[in-house]
Scaffold this motif. Structure first.
Motif, PDB file in Angstrom:
ATOM      1  N   TYR A  48       0.832  -1.200   0.000  1.00  0.00           N
ATOM      2  CA  TYR A  48       0.000   0.000   0.000  1.00  0.00           C
ATOM      3  C   TYR A  48       0.867   1.251   0.000  1.00  0.00           C
ATOM      4  CZ  TYR A  48      -3.413   3.491   1.522  1.00  0.00           C
ATOM      5  OH  TYR A  48      -4.194   4.610   1.608  1.00  0.00           O
ATOM      6  N   MET A  49       1.949   1.261   0.767  1.00  0.00           N
ATOM      7  CA  MET A  49       2.870   2.388   0.772  1.00  0.00           C
ATOM      8  C   MET A  49       3.512   2.570  -0.597  1.00  0.00           C
ATOM      9  SD  MET A  49       4.689   1.896   4.500  1.00  0.00           S
ATOM     10  CE  MET A  49       5.719   3.367   4.312  1.00  0.00           C
ATOM     11  N   THR A  50       3.829   1.471  -1.254  1.00  0.00           N
ATOM     12  CA  THR A  50       4.399   1.543  -2.596  1.00  0.00           C
ATOM     13  C   THR A  50       3.443   2.243  -3.550  1.00  0.00           C
ATOM     14  OG1 THR A  50       5.718  -0.476  -2.276  1.00  0.00           O
ATOM     15  CG2 THR A  50       5.245   0.177  -4.551  1.00  0.00           C
ATOM     16  N   TRP A  51       2.162   1.917  -3.443  1.00  0.00           N
ATOM     17  CA  TRP A  51       1.166   2.571  -4.298  1.00  0.00           C
ATOM     18  C   TRP A  51       1.082   4.060  -3.992  1.00  0.00           C
ATOM     19  CZ3 TRP A  51      -3.482   5.041  -3.055  1.00  0.00           C
ATOM     20  CH2 TRP A  51      -4.238   5.445  -4.172  1.00  0.00           C
ATOM     21  N   LEU A  52       1.046   4.425  -2.706  1.00  0.00           N
ATOM     22  CA  LEU A  52       0.988   5.844  -2.341  1.00  0.00           C
ATOM     23  C   LEU A  52       2.185   6.606  -2.905  1.00  0.00           C
ATOM     24  CD1 LEU A  52      -0.126   5.708   1.429  1.00  0.00           C
ATOM     25  CD2 LEU A  52      -1.496   6.491  -0.515  1.00  0.00           C
ATOM     26  N   LEU A  53       3.358   5.998  -2.807  1.00  0.00           N
ATOM     27  CA  LEU A  53       4.572   6.667  -3.265  1.00  0.00           C
ATOM     28  C   LEU A  53       4.687   6.700  -4.788  1.00  0.00           C
ATOM     29  CD1 LEU A  53       6.998   5.213  -0.581  1.00  0.00           C
ATOM     30  CD2 LEU A  53       6.246   7.592  -0.776  1.00  0.00           C
ATOM     31  N   SER A  54       3.860   5.935  -5.472  1.00  0.00           N
ATOM     32  CA  SER A  54       3.849   5.984  -6.938  1.00  0.00           C
ATOM     33  C   SER A  54       3.070   7.195  -7.454  1.00  0.00           C
ATOM     34  CB  SER A  54       3.234   4.702  -7.510  1.00  0.00           C
ATOM     35  OG  SER A  54       1.829   4.655  -7.301  1.00  0.00           O
ATOM     36  N   ILE A  55       2.260   7.800  -6.590  1.00  0.00           N
ATOM     37  CA  ILE A  55       1.453   8.953  -7.004  1.00  0.00           C
ATOM     38  C   ILE A  55       1.812  10.215  -6.219  1.00  0.00           C
ATOM     39  CG2 ILE A  55      -0.476   7.522  -7.768  1.00  0.00           C
ATOM     40  CD1 ILE A  55      -1.905   8.176  -5.142  1.00  0.00           C
ATOM     41  N   ARG A  56       2.724  10.082  -5.238  1.00  0.00           N
ATOM     42  CA  ARG A  56       3.094  11.224  -4.398  1.00  0.00           C
ATOM     43  C   ARG A  56       4.577  11.166  -4.084  1.00  0.00           C
ATOM     44  NH1 ARG A  56      -1.597  10.060   0.158  1.00  0.00           N
ATOM     45  NH2 ARG A  56      -3.413  10.621  -1.121  1.00  0.00           N
ATOM     46  N   ASP A  57       5.144  12.319  -3.745  1.00  0.00           N
ATOM     47  CA  ASP A  57       6.539  12.349  -3.299  1.00  0.00           C
ATOM     48  C   ASP A  57       6.666  11.876  -1.862  1.00  0.00           C
ATOM     49  OD1 ASP A  57       7.428  13.322  -5.733  1.00  0.00           O
ATOM     50  OD2 ASP A  57       7.096  15.397  -5.156  1.00  0.00           O
ATOM     51  N   GLY A  58       5.658  12.192  -1.045  1.00  0.00           N
ATOM     52  CA  GLY A  58       5.582  11.713   0.333  1.00  0.00           C
ATOM     53  C   GLY A  58       4.329  10.884   0.491  1.00  0.00           C
TER      54      GLY A  58
ATOM     55  N   ALA B   8      10.658   1.226  -3.724  1.00  0.00           N
ATOM     56  CA  ALA B   8      10.132   2.589  -3.588  1.00  0.00           C
ATOM     57  C   ALA B   8      10.044   2.993  -2.116  1.00  0.00           C
ATOM     58  CB  ALA B   8       8.760   2.703  -4.245  1.00  0.00           C
ATOM     59  N   VAL B   9       9.628   2.062  -1.282  1.00  0.00           N
ATOM     60  CA  VAL B   9       9.549   2.353   0.147  1.00  0.00           C
ATOM     61  C   VAL B   9      10.952   2.500   0.726  1.00  0.00           C
ATOM     62  CG1 VAL B   9       8.673   1.577   2.386  1.00  0.00           C
ATOM     63  CG2 VAL B   9       7.372   1.098   0.304  1.00  0.00           C
ATOM     64  N   LYS B  10      11.865   1.675   0.245  1.00  0.00           N
ATOM     65  CA  LYS B  10      13.250   1.769   0.706  1.00  0.00           C
ATOM     66  C   LYS B  10      13.827   3.135   0.374  1.00  0.00           C
ATOM     67  CE  LYS B  10      17.854  -0.253   0.136  1.00  0.00           C
ATOM     68  NZ  LYS B  10      18.676  -1.293  -0.529  1.00  0.00           N
ATOM     69  N   GLU B  11      13.616   3.631  -0.835  1.00  0.00           N
ATOM     70  CA  GLU B  11      14.148   4.936  -1.230  1.00  0.00           C
ATOM     71  C   GLU B  11      13.543   6.045  -0.373  1.00  0.00           C
ATOM     72  OE1 GLU B  11      14.487   7.762  -5.230  1.00  0.00           O
ATOM     73  OE2 GLU B  11      13.595   5.759  -5.350  1.00  0.00           O
ATOM     74  N   TRP B  12      12.242   5.972  -0.143  1.00  0.00           N
ATOM     75  CA  TRP B  12      11.560   6.945   0.723  1.00  0.00           C
ATOM     76  C   TRP B  12      12.140   6.905   2.133  1.00  0.00           C
ATOM     77  CZ3 TRP B  12       8.729   5.072   4.907  1.00  0.00           C
ATOM     78  CH2 TRP B  12       7.986   6.013   5.615  1.00  0.00           C
ATOM     79  N   TYR B  13      12.330   5.700   2.658  1.00  0.00           N
ATOM     80  CA  TYR B  13      12.847   5.544   4.023  1.00  0.00           C
ATOM     81  C   TYR B  13      14.292   6.039   4.123  1.00  0.00           C
ATOM     82  CZ  TYR B  13      13.891   3.333   8.523  1.00  0.00           C
ATOM     83  OH  TYR B  13      14.260   3.104   9.822  1.00  0.00           O
TER      84      TYR B  13
END
Length: 224
Positions: free
Chosen positions: A145-155, A188-193
């Motif tokens: 779910y976090m991966t999906w959120l980060l596919s449409i947003r920067d945060g 994607a979550v790893k990059e955000w983290y």
């Protein structure tokens, strides 16, 4: 002086510490034993669970309880580095996600993994493999779910760094300390983290250590 009573491996406590650090507000920290809290801590509040903050205001000493409450209290204590958006509909999305992690993620993931990995070390016993299996499966669902959120947003909640990012990273940091996050499956979550992990506010969390439990080597590595 503000005093925070907390436990280093409690996601909510970590979120509060991050908020005060982001706002550059001084904070005295007192670590409590959640399995054997002392009388002074127990006398602070009927909730009897961390995080609990005491603060000296113009009206006298106040006691504030609860992760969400304390995070917003920190944000409202200083105009620097706002953690909530200006528009009310954007704030609603931030609060939706902080509630998601504070309640649903906590119930489906933390409640099954953290006690099994922590209490068996500090209290004794053997981890329940069924609980761990269920918690890990739920963690993968939340990461998707976090991966999906980060596919449409920067945060997580939008283009800006917000309380939603703080809350999510605080939860994942506890699991990461215990080696429970499969970062390779969710780049994607790893990059955000990695971005959040590199913030100065995160350094005290990376320095946390629990007796008897050593984090994986990548835990303190900013470029893991």
């Amino acid at each position: 002086m503000r005093t925070l009573y907390h436990y280093p491996m409690h996601p909510g406590c970590r979120a509060v510490r991050l908020c005060f650090a982001e706002k550059k507000l001084k904070l005295r920290e007192i670590v409590i034993d959640p399995w054997n809290p002392d009388e002074k801590f127990q006398s602070l509040s009927a909730e009897d669970v961390p995080p609990i903050l005491t603060d000296l205001t113009k009206s006298g000493s106040v006691t504030i309880v609860g992760t969400q409450t304390l995070c917003e209290y920190a944000d409202e204590s200083s105009g620097r580095n706002p953690l909530m958006p200006g528009e009310r509909h954007d704030r609603a999305e931030v609060r939706r996600l902080t509630t998601w992690f504070g309640q649903r993620f906590d119930h489906e993931v933390n409640a099954l993994i953290l006690p099994e990995k922590l209490e068996t070390v500090f209290i004794g016993g053997t981890p329940d493999p069924d609980a761990l299996r269920e918690g890990r499966a739920a963690l993968r669902d939340h990461m998707s779910y976090m991966t999906w959120l980060l596919s449409i947003r920067d945060g997580l909640a939008g283009p800006a760094f917000t309380l939603a990012d703080i809350m999510a990273s605080a939860h994942l940091s506890c699991l990461d300390y215990l080696g429970e996050v499969s970062w390779r499956e969710f780049p994607a979550v790893k990059e955000w983290y990695q971005t959040i992990k590199s913030r100065p506010s995160f350094r005290p969390l990376l320095a946390d250590r629990l007796p008897g439990i050593r984090p994986p080597q990548h835990y303190g590595d900013l470029d893991f």
